[in-house]
Design an enzyme around this catalytic site. Structure first.
Site, PDB file in Angstrom:
ATOM      1  CG  HIS A 118     -15.684   0.287  38.404  1.00  0.00           C
ATOM      2  ND1 HIS A 118     -14.514   0.877  39.121  1.00  0.00           N
ATOM      3  CD2 HIS A 118     -15.311   0.687  37.058  1.00  0.00           C
ATOM      4  CE1 HIS A 118     -13.742   1.269  38.125  1.00  0.00           C
ATOM      5  NE2 HIS A 118     -14.285   1.456  36.992  1.00  0.00           N
TER       6      HIS A 118
ATOM      7  CB  CYS B   4     -11.113   3.257  36.333  1.00  0.00           C
ATOM      8  SG  CYS B   4     -12.693   3.845  35.209  1.00  0.00           S
TER       9      CYS B   4
ATOM     10  CG  HIS C 236     -10.324  -2.260  34.605  1.00  0.00           C
ATOM     11  ND1 HIS C 236     -10.353  -1.161  35.478  1.00  0.00           N
ATOM     12  CD2 HIS C 236     -11.160  -1.631  33.749  1.00  0.00           C
ATOM     13  CE1 HIS C 236     -10.913  -0.316  35.562  1.00  0.00           C
ATOM     14  NE2 HIS C 236     -11.424  -0.484  34.424  1.00  0.00           N
TER      15      HIS C 236
ATOM     16  CD  GLU D  48      -9.029  -6.533  32.194  1.00  0.00           C
ATOM     17  OE1 GLU D  48      -7.980  -6.673  33.377  1.00  0.00           O
ATOM     18  OE2 GLU D  48     -10.102  -6.196  32.536  1.00  0.00           O
TER      19      GLU D  48
ATOM     20  CE  LYS E 268     -13.193  -2.155  38.464  1.00  0.00           C
ATOM     21  NZ  LYS E 268     -11.915  -2.893  38.373  1.00  0.00           N
TER      22      LYS E 268
ATOM     23  CG  PHE F 253     -14.334   6.295  31.221  1.00  0.00           C
ATOM     24  CD1 PHE F 253     -14.466   5.060  31.367  1.00  0.00           C
ATOM     25  CD2 PHE F 253     -15.426   7.226  30.893  1.00  0.00           C
ATOM     26  CE1 PHE F 253     -15.708   4.298  30.728  1.00  0.00           C
ATOM     27  CE2 PHE F 253     -16.784   6.304  30.808  1.00  0.00           C
ATOM     28  CZ  PHE F 253     -16.667   5.144  30.870  1.00  0.00           C
TER      29      PHE F 253
END
Length: 425
Positions: free
Chosen positions: A354, A178, A317, A328, A349, A413
């Protein structure tokens, strides 16, 4: 003194469209690009929703689709976004020396066809149990086109873009999940800063809306299963969030040395003034529970951008998973302290899904547009506050606000963390 780097061209292909102004307007209106999966029969899957790119055709940017069909869907997105960015910048009219013009992509893998794989697996099954891998290989050699398979390699995109634009300078690809396209942009900035290139085309592309991609993330329980209400499935920072929605697309920017851009009278969207990159060194699928890597990454980007008075907006994110959004939020509090409650944070998102490797580049473009228009896109579907996520997430409605410096976070990830800061020039 290091050289300054500015953005002079932007382009994207997204689930909300491919035109910059159209997509931007839809984001500000809080529209969702999430719907039913149409690329394969997902009726028996636990996840039947995604944010697909609709009505995209390479003819829209003057390319023949048949010439690029063997390369797969993600390359088609990338060609469109990159061509839009290059044309937007006007860089091809600037007589840049080819060896001073480079490419940096954050590109995922190409098309993964389920049907041939199934045939290969069936051929390999032994009556007594187990797999005959020689039979698997023989069936694969009969089914697969080696030339087409070679065109699915992630690094092929860089070669395609170099040939399309005559860019003979540095050419790299990174795959950091990502965070890939954000890392591509950050590393491209460093190439220009240290004098290895004058212009870099950087960004990323990805699609995982296929049987393997959806199956894999579903098995990890990372995807929302809110199949009965697709537009409201992605709900970052909301207490009822249950996973992210798979998206697809591409985003690219043209990065240019500031003095070169100024001399040629280029339109400048903003300066990339801060770049941070860290790793959690924790688990492949989980962020560090104390947000250690994310916080360190943001601090690194802020130090790189110094002196900088303030951050006016953060594009998070913000995946809509329980773990990411809580961690986050905690990381932003670690870095900014009480100031974290002042800074508006939103997750686009919630509208686009995503875009995996492409998400960071698309979200950086959103930061640049926020600076241009002094408008902050919302986090839609924010309905039930979460006591662990108690910052200002620009809920549901776009906001007019001062925005001279913005940060984009991408936490992938594998624990790869990237933060980029852009500011008005």
């Amino acid at each position: 003194m290091r050289r300054r780097v500015v953005v002079t061209g932007i382009g994207w292909v997204t689930p909300l469209g491919a035109d910059i102004e159209t997509v931007w307007a839809r984001l500000l209106r809080g529209e969702s690009g999430v719907g039913w999966i149409s690329q394969f029969d997902a009726s028996h899957f636990p996840v039947r929703i995604a944010a697909e790119v609709k009505d995209w055709d390479l003819r829209q940017v003057g390319l023949a689709p048949e010439d690029w069909a063997p390369y797969g869907r993600h390359v088609s997105f990338a060609l469109g976004a990159a061509k839009k960015a290059v044309e937007d910048s006007g860089i091809l009219d600037a007589r840049i020396r080819p060896e001073r013009f480079g490419i940096y992509t954050g590109s995922g893998e190409g098309h993964r066809a389920f049907e041939p794989f199934t045939e290969m697996m069936v051929a390999a099954l032994r009556p007594e149990g187990g797999l005959d891998m020689a039979a698997f290989a023989r069936r694969g050699l009969g089914l697969l086109d080696p030339e087409q398979e070679a065109k699915q390699m992630p690094e092929v995109l860089g070669a395609c873009l170099a040939g399309l634009f005559g860019a003979e300078g540095p050419n790299y690809n990174c795959i950091t999940a990502c965070a890939a396209s954000s890392q591509a942009i950050g590393e491209a900035v460093e190439l220009i800063r240290r004098g290895d290139a004058d212009v870099m085309l950087a960004g990323g592309t990805h699609t995982m809306i296929h049987v393997f991609g959806v199956s894999g993330f579903a098995l990890l329980t990372a995807l929302s299963t809110r199949n009965d209400d697709p537009p409201r499935a992605s709900r970052p920072f909301d207490r009822t969030r249950d996973g992210f929605v798979m998206g697809e697309g591409a985003g690219f920017v043209v990065l240019e040395e500031y003095e070169l851009a100024r001399r040629r009278g280029a339109r400048i969207y903003g300066e990339v003034c801060g770049y941070g990159s860290t790793a959690d060194a924790y688990r492949v699928t989980d962020a560090h529970p104390e947000g250690r890597g994310a916080a360190a990454c943001v601090r690194m980007a802020l130090a790189d951008a110094a002196p900088l008075d303030r951050i006016d907006y953060i594009n998070a994110h913000g995946t809509s998973t329980q773990l990411n959004d809580r961690i986050e939020t905690y990381a932003m509090k670690q870095v900014f302290g009480q100031e974290a409650y002042r800074i508006p944070i939103s997750s686009t998102k919630s509208m686009m899904g995503h875009l995996i490797a492409a998400s960071g580049a698309v979200e950086l473009i959103i930061c640049l547009l926020s600076i241009r228009d002094q408008l902050l896109p919302p986090t839609i579907n924010y309905q039930v506050p979460d006591p662990d996520c108690d910052l200002d997430y620009v809920p549901n409605t776009a906001r007019q606000a001062r925005c001279d410096a913005a940060m984009s976070n991408s936490f992938g990830f594998g624990g790869q963390n990237i933060s980029l800061i852009v500011r008005r020039v």
